[in-house]
Design an enzyme around this catalytic site. Structure first.
Site, PDB file in Angstrom:
ATOM      1  N   LYS A  10       0.836  -1.209   0.000  1.00  0.00           N
ATOM      2  CA  LYS A  10       0.000   0.000   0.000  1.00  0.00           C
ATOM      3  C   LYS A  10       0.861   1.245   0.000  1.00  0.00           C
ATOM      4  O   LYS A  10       2.047   1.231   0.371  1.00  0.00           O
ATOM      5  CB  LYS A  10      -0.946   0.013   1.200  1.00  0.00           C
ATOM      6  CG  LYS A  10      -0.276  -0.002   2.579  1.00  0.00           C
ATOM      7  CD  LYS A  10       0.210   1.343   3.095  1.00  0.00           C
ATOM      8  CE  LYS A  10       0.839   1.252   4.481  1.00  0.00           C
ATOM      9  NZ  LYS A  10       1.499   2.493   4.917  1.00  0.00           N
ATOM     10  N   ASP A 135      -3.044  -1.637  10.556  1.00  0.00           N
ATOM     11  CA  ASP A 135      -3.555  -1.559   9.188  1.00  0.00           C
ATOM     12  C   ASP A 135      -3.764  -2.935   8.553  1.00  0.00           C
ATOM     13  O   ASP A 135      -4.071  -3.036   7.375  1.00  0.00           O
ATOM     14  CB  ASP A 135      -2.627  -0.717   8.305  1.00  0.00           C
ATOM     15  CG  ASP A 135      -1.211  -1.265   8.237  1.00  0.00           C
ATOM     16  OD1 ASP A 135      -0.904  -2.256   8.928  1.00  0.00           O
ATOM     17  OD2 ASP A 135      -0.387  -0.705   7.485  1.00  0.00           O
TER      18      ASP A 135
END
Length: 284
Positions: A10, A135
Protein backbone atom coordinates in the site's frame (compact mmCIF):
# COMPACT_ATOMS: atom_id res chain seq x y z
CA UNK A 1 -4.25 -28.80 -1.45
CA UNK A 2 -2.34 -25.58 -2.10
CA UNK A 3 -3.65 -22.02 -2.01
CA UNK A 4 -1.81 -19.04 -3.51
CA UNK A 5 -2.42 -15.46 -2.40
CA UNK A 6 -1.06 -12.16 -3.70
CA UNK A 7 -0.49 -9.79 -0.76
CA UNK A 8 -0.34 -6.26 -2.22
CA UNK A 9 1.62 -3.32 -0.83
CA UNK A 10 0.00 0.00 0.00
CA UNK A 11 0.84 3.67 -0.27
CA UNK A 12 -0.37 6.41 2.05
CA UNK A 13 -1.59 9.23 -0.18
CA UNK A 14 -2.14 11.21 3.00
CA UNK A 15 -1.33 10.66 6.66
CA UNK A 16 -2.79 13.13 9.16
CA UNK A 17 -2.33 12.68 12.90
CA UNK A 18 -5.48 13.77 14.72
CA UNK A 19 -4.51 13.13 18.34
CA UNK A 20 -3.45 10.50 20.86
CA UNK A 21 -5.72 8.02 22.64
CA UNK A 22 -4.67 5.28 25.04
CA UNK A 23 -1.05 5.74 24.06
CA UNK A 24 -1.82 5.33 20.34
CA UNK A 25 -1.60 8.06 17.71
CA UNK A 26 -4.94 8.55 15.97
CA UNK A 27 -4.71 8.78 12.18
CA UNK A 28 -6.72 9.98 9.21
CA UNK A 29 -5.19 8.49 6.09
CA UNK A 30 -6.11 8.00 2.44
CA UNK A 31 -4.50 4.79 1.18
CA UNK A 32 -4.34 2.68 -1.97
CA UNK A 33 -3.01 -0.73 -3.02
CA UNK A 34 -0.22 -0.86 -5.59
CA UNK A 35 0.99 -3.59 -7.92
CA UNK A 36 4.00 -4.91 -6.01
CA UNK A 37 3.06 -7.95 -3.95
CA UNK A 38 4.36 -10.82 -1.85
CA UNK A 39 3.33 -14.21 -3.15
CA UNK A 40 2.13 -16.54 -0.39
CA UNK A 41 1.67 -20.30 -0.80
CA UNK A 42 -0.16 -22.33 1.83
CA UNK A 43 -0.53 -26.11 2.21
CA UNK A 44 -2.64 -28.00 4.76
CA UNK A 45 -1.05 -29.91 7.60
CA UNK A 46 -2.60 -32.77 9.55
CA UNK A 47 -1.57 -31.27 12.89
CA UNK A 48 -1.99 -27.84 14.48
CA UNK A 49 1.52 -26.63 13.71
CA UNK A 50 2.51 -23.72 11.46
CA UNK A 51 5.76 -23.49 9.50
CA UNK A 52 6.77 -20.40 7.53
CA UNK A 53 9.61 -20.21 5.01
CA UNK A 54 10.67 -16.77 3.73
CA UNK A 55 12.42 -16.00 0.45
CA UNK A 56 13.73 -12.62 -0.71
CA UNK A 57 14.48 -9.14 0.62
CA UNK A 58 16.79 -10.52 3.30
CA UNK A 59 13.93 -12.12 5.25
CA UNK A 60 15.28 -15.67 5.20
CA UNK A 61 16.56 -15.48 8.79
CA UNK A 62 13.53 -13.68 10.27
CA UNK A 63 12.76 -15.47 13.58
CA UNK A 64 9.45 -17.36 13.65
CA UNK A 65 8.31 -15.46 16.75
CA UNK A 66 8.81 -12.10 14.96
CA UNK A 67 7.08 -13.16 11.74
CA UNK A 68 3.60 -11.67 11.26
CA UNK A 69 2.74 -14.36 8.72
CA UNK A 70 3.36 -17.03 11.37
CA UNK A 71 1.44 -15.05 14.01
CA UNK A 72 -1.53 -14.72 11.63
CA UNK A 73 -1.67 -18.44 10.86
CA UNK A 74 -1.34 -19.43 14.51
CA UNK A 75 -4.08 -16.97 15.51
CA UNK A 76 -6.35 -18.42 12.81
CA UNK A 77 -5.75 -22.01 13.96
CA UNK A 78 -6.37 -21.07 17.59
CA UNK A 79 -9.54 -19.08 16.91
CA UNK A 80 -11.18 -21.35 14.35
CA UNK A 81 -9.93 -24.76 15.41
CA UNK A 82 -8.49 -25.80 12.07
CA UNK A 83 -5.29 -27.70 11.42
CA UNK A 84 -2.10 -25.81 10.64
CA UNK A 85 -0.26 -25.03 7.42
CA UNK A 86 3.10 -25.00 5.71
CA UNK A 87 3.51 -21.48 4.37
CA UNK A 88 6.03 -20.04 1.95
CA UNK A 89 6.33 -16.27 1.44
CA UNK A 90 8.13 -14.94 -1.63
CA UNK A 91 9.02 -11.40 -0.56
CA UNK A 92 8.87 -8.62 -3.17
CA UNK A 93 7.58 -5.69 -1.10
CA UNK A 94 10.53 -3.61 0.16
CA UNK A 95 11.17 -4.05 3.88
CA UNK A 96 11.00 -1.00 6.14
CA UNK A 97 9.74 1.28 3.39
CA UNK A 98 6.32 2.19 4.81
CA UNK A 99 4.51 0.03 2.24
CA UNK A 100 2.88 -2.30 4.76
CA UNK A 101 4.70 -5.48 3.77
CA UNK A 102 4.42 -7.18 7.17
CA UNK A 103 0.73 -6.32 7.46
CA UNK A 104 0.16 -7.48 3.89
CA UNK A 105 1.70 -10.86 4.71
CA UNK A 106 -0.45 -11.26 7.83
CA UNK A 107 -3.62 -10.36 5.92
CA UNK A 108 -2.62 -12.57 3.01
CA UNK A 109 -2.13 -15.53 5.35
CA UNK A 110 -5.53 -14.94 6.97
CA UNK A 111 -7.19 -14.82 3.55
CA UNK A 112 -5.25 -17.89 2.46
CA UNK A 113 -6.13 -19.92 5.57
CA UNK A 114 -9.80 -19.02 5.12
CA UNK A 115 -9.67 -20.35 1.56
CA UNK A 116 -7.59 -23.39 2.52
CA UNK A 117 -10.03 -24.54 5.20
CA UNK A 118 -13.31 -22.92 4.10
CA UNK A 119 -13.55 -21.32 7.54
CA UNK A 120 -13.79 -17.84 8.96
CA UNK A 121 -16.30 -15.07 8.24
CA UNK A 122 -15.30 -11.56 7.19
CA UNK A 123 -15.94 -10.49 10.79
CA UNK A 124 -13.72 -13.28 12.11
CA UNK A 125 -10.85 -12.30 9.81
CA UNK A 126 -11.17 -8.60 10.63
CA UNK A 127 -11.02 -9.29 14.37
CA UNK A 128 -7.92 -11.44 13.94
CA UNK A 129 -6.32 -8.86 11.63
CA UNK A 130 -6.93 -5.95 14.00
CA UNK A 131 -5.20 -7.86 16.79
CA UNK A 132 -2.12 -8.32 14.59
CA UNK A 133 -1.56 -4.73 13.45
CA UNK A 134 -3.30 -1.40 12.99
CA UNK A 135 -3.55 -1.56 9.19
CA UNK A 136 -3.80 -5.36 8.80
CA UNK A 137 -7.60 -5.19 8.65
CA UNK A 138 -7.39 -2.84 5.68
CA UNK A 139 -4.95 -5.19 3.97
CA UNK A 140 -7.56 -7.97 3.96
CA UNK A 141 -9.30 -6.20 1.08
CA UNK A 142 -6.95 -3.40 0.02
CA UNK A 143 -7.89 -0.97 -2.75
CA UNK A 144 -8.64 2.69 -2.11
CA UNK A 145 -9.76 3.38 1.45
CA UNK A 146 -9.82 5.95 4.20
CA UNK A 147 -8.38 4.78 7.52
CA UNK A 148 -8.98 6.33 10.93
CA UNK A 149 -8.46 5.50 14.59
CA UNK A 150 -5.19 3.56 14.86
CA UNK A 151 -5.77 2.55 11.25
CA UNK A 152 -8.24 -0.20 12.14
CA UNK A 153 -11.33 1.80 11.09
CA UNK A 154 -11.66 1.25 7.35
CA UNK A 155 -13.98 2.94 4.86
CA UNK A 156 -13.52 1.34 1.44
CA UNK A 157 -13.80 3.71 -1.51
CA UNK A 158 -15.27 2.85 -4.90
CA UNK A 159 -12.55 4.40 -7.06
CA UNK A 160 -11.95 2.80 -10.47
CA UNK A 161 -9.24 5.07 -11.85
CA UNK A 162 -5.56 4.17 -11.93
CA UNK A 163 -2.76 6.25 -10.42
CA UNK A 164 0.86 6.01 -11.54
CA UNK A 165 3.91 6.48 -9.33
CA UNK A 166 7.69 6.40 -9.39
CA UNK A 167 9.01 5.09 -6.07
CA UNK A 168 12.40 5.56 -4.42
CA UNK A 169 13.54 3.53 -1.40
CA UNK A 170 16.50 5.20 0.37
CA UNK A 171 18.87 2.98 2.30
CA UNK A 172 18.71 2.77 6.06
CA UNK A 173 14.97 2.80 6.68
CA UNK A 174 13.20 4.77 9.40
CA UNK A 175 12.26 3.54 12.88
CA UNK A 176 8.51 3.98 13.26
CA UNK A 177 8.60 4.47 17.08
CA UNK A 178 11.40 7.03 16.77
CA UNK A 179 9.54 8.82 13.97
CA UNK A 180 6.42 9.24 16.10
CA UNK A 181 8.58 10.38 19.02
CA UNK A 182 10.15 13.05 16.82
CA UNK A 183 6.69 14.10 15.65
CA UNK A 184 5.50 14.51 19.24
CA UNK A 185 8.32 16.98 19.90
CA UNK A 186 6.81 19.45 17.38
CA UNK A 187 3.47 18.22 16.02
CA UNK A 188 2.72 20.91 13.44
CA UNK A 189 1.15 19.79 10.18
CA UNK A 190 -2.09 20.95 8.52
CA UNK A 191 -4.56 18.12 7.68
CA UNK A 192 -4.80 17.23 3.99
CA UNK A 193 -6.95 14.09 3.78
CA UNK A 194 -10.30 15.80 3.13
CA UNK A 195 -8.88 17.79 0.22
CA UNK A 196 -7.09 14.80 -1.26
CA UNK A 197 -10.21 12.64 -1.09
CA UNK A 198 -12.34 15.28 -2.82
CA UNK A 199 -9.75 15.60 -5.60
CA UNK A 200 -9.56 11.82 -6.00
CA UNK A 201 -13.33 11.43 -6.19
CA UNK A 202 -13.70 14.10 -8.86
CA UNK A 203 -10.81 12.72 -10.93
CA UNK A 204 -8.65 15.81 -10.41
CA UNK A 205 -5.11 14.43 -10.70
CA UNK A 206 -3.45 17.82 -10.31
CA UNK A 207 -5.55 18.58 -7.25
CA UNK A 208 -4.69 15.21 -5.75
CA UNK A 209 -0.99 15.78 -6.38
CA UNK A 210 -1.18 19.15 -4.65
CA UNK A 211 -2.98 17.57 -1.67
CA UNK A 212 -0.54 14.73 -0.97
CA UNK A 213 0.94 15.00 2.50
CA UNK A 214 2.33 13.10 5.46
CA UNK A 215 2.62 14.43 9.00
CA UNK A 216 5.58 12.10 9.60
CA UNK A 217 7.68 13.38 6.69
CA UNK A 218 9.60 16.06 8.62
CA UNK A 219 10.56 13.78 11.55
CA UNK A 220 11.49 11.00 9.09
CA UNK A 221 13.96 13.33 7.36
CA UNK A 222 15.64 13.98 10.72
CA UNK A 223 16.15 10.25 11.16
CA UNK A 224 17.22 9.47 7.59
CA UNK A 225 18.61 12.21 5.34
CA UNK A 226 17.99 9.92 2.37
CA UNK A 227 14.26 10.60 2.65
CA UNK A 228 14.73 14.32 1.93
CA UNK A 229 17.21 13.48 -0.84
CA UNK A 230 14.71 11.15 -2.50
CA UNK A 231 12.03 13.83 -2.24
CA UNK A 232 14.34 16.37 -3.90
CA UNK A 233 15.30 13.94 -6.69
CA UNK A 234 11.69 13.12 -7.51
CA UNK A 235 10.60 16.77 -7.33
CA UNK A 236 13.14 17.55 -10.06
CA UNK A 237 11.02 15.58 -12.55
CA UNK A 238 8.08 18.01 -12.06
CA UNK A 239 5.47 15.39 -11.11
CA UNK A 240 1.95 16.21 -9.94
CA UNK A 241 3.12 15.69 -6.35
CA UNK A 242 5.66 13.96 -4.13
CA UNK A 243 5.04 12.27 -0.79
CA UNK A 244 6.40 9.75 1.70
CA UNK A 245 4.43 6.62 2.56
CA UNK A 246 3.89 5.45 6.14
CA UNK A 247 6.74 6.46 8.42
CA UNK A 248 9.17 6.03 5.52
CA UNK A 249 11.60 5.53 4.12
CA UNK A 250 9.78 5.12 0.79
CA UNK A 251 9.11 8.31 -1.19
CA UNK A 252 7.01 8.43 -4.36
CA UNK A 253 6.04 10.84 -7.11
CA UNK A 254 2.58 10.91 -8.70
CA UNK A 255 2.56 11.28 -12.49
CA UNK A 256 -0.28 11.86 -14.92
CA UNK A 257 0.59 8.87 -17.13
CA UNK A 258 2.69 5.67 -17.02
CA UNK A 259 4.76 7.08 -19.90
CA UNK A 260 5.86 10.00 -17.73
CA UNK A 261 6.82 7.49 -15.03
CA UNK A 262 8.93 5.62 -17.57
CA UNK A 263 10.54 8.88 -18.69
CA UNK A 264 11.49 9.85 -15.13
CA UNK A 265 12.72 6.38 -14.31
CA UNK A 266 14.98 6.33 -17.38
CA UNK A 267 16.60 9.56 -16.23
CA UNK A 268 17.01 8.79 -12.54
CA UNK A 269 20.71 8.66 -11.63
CA UNK A 270 20.50 8.46 -7.84
CA UNK A 271 21.47 5.62 -5.52
CA UNK A 272 18.05 4.66 -4.12
CA UNK A 273 16.14 1.61 -5.31
CA UNK A 274 13.74 2.84 -7.99
CA UNK A 275 10.64 1.26 -9.49
CA UNK A 276 7.34 2.12 -11.13
CA UNK A 277 3.97 1.45 -9.47
CA UNK A 278 0.31 1.68 -10.33
CA UNK A 279 -2.79 1.25 -8.21
CA UNK A 280 -4.72 -2.02 -8.16
CA UNK A 281 -8.26 -2.73 -7.02
CA UNK A 282 -7.10 -4.93 -4.15
CA UNK A 283 -7.91 -8.50 -3.15
CA UNK A 284 -10.46 -10.30 -5.31
Amino acid sequence: MEVRVKAYAKLNLTLDITGVCGGWHMLDSLVCSVDVFDLIKLRKRKDKLVSVTMHGRGTELLPHENNNAAKAAEAFVSALGTCGADITVYKNIPVGAGMGGSSADAAGVLNGMARLYGAGSARDLKALADALGSDTGYMLSGGFARLSGRGEKVVNLDISRSLHFLMLIPEGGVSTPQCYKKYDEKPQCAPVTDGALKALERGDSAGLGASLGNALYAPATELNAGVAQAYKELKAFSPLGVNMTGSGSGVYALFETPELCDWARSRYRGKAECFKLKTVRGVK
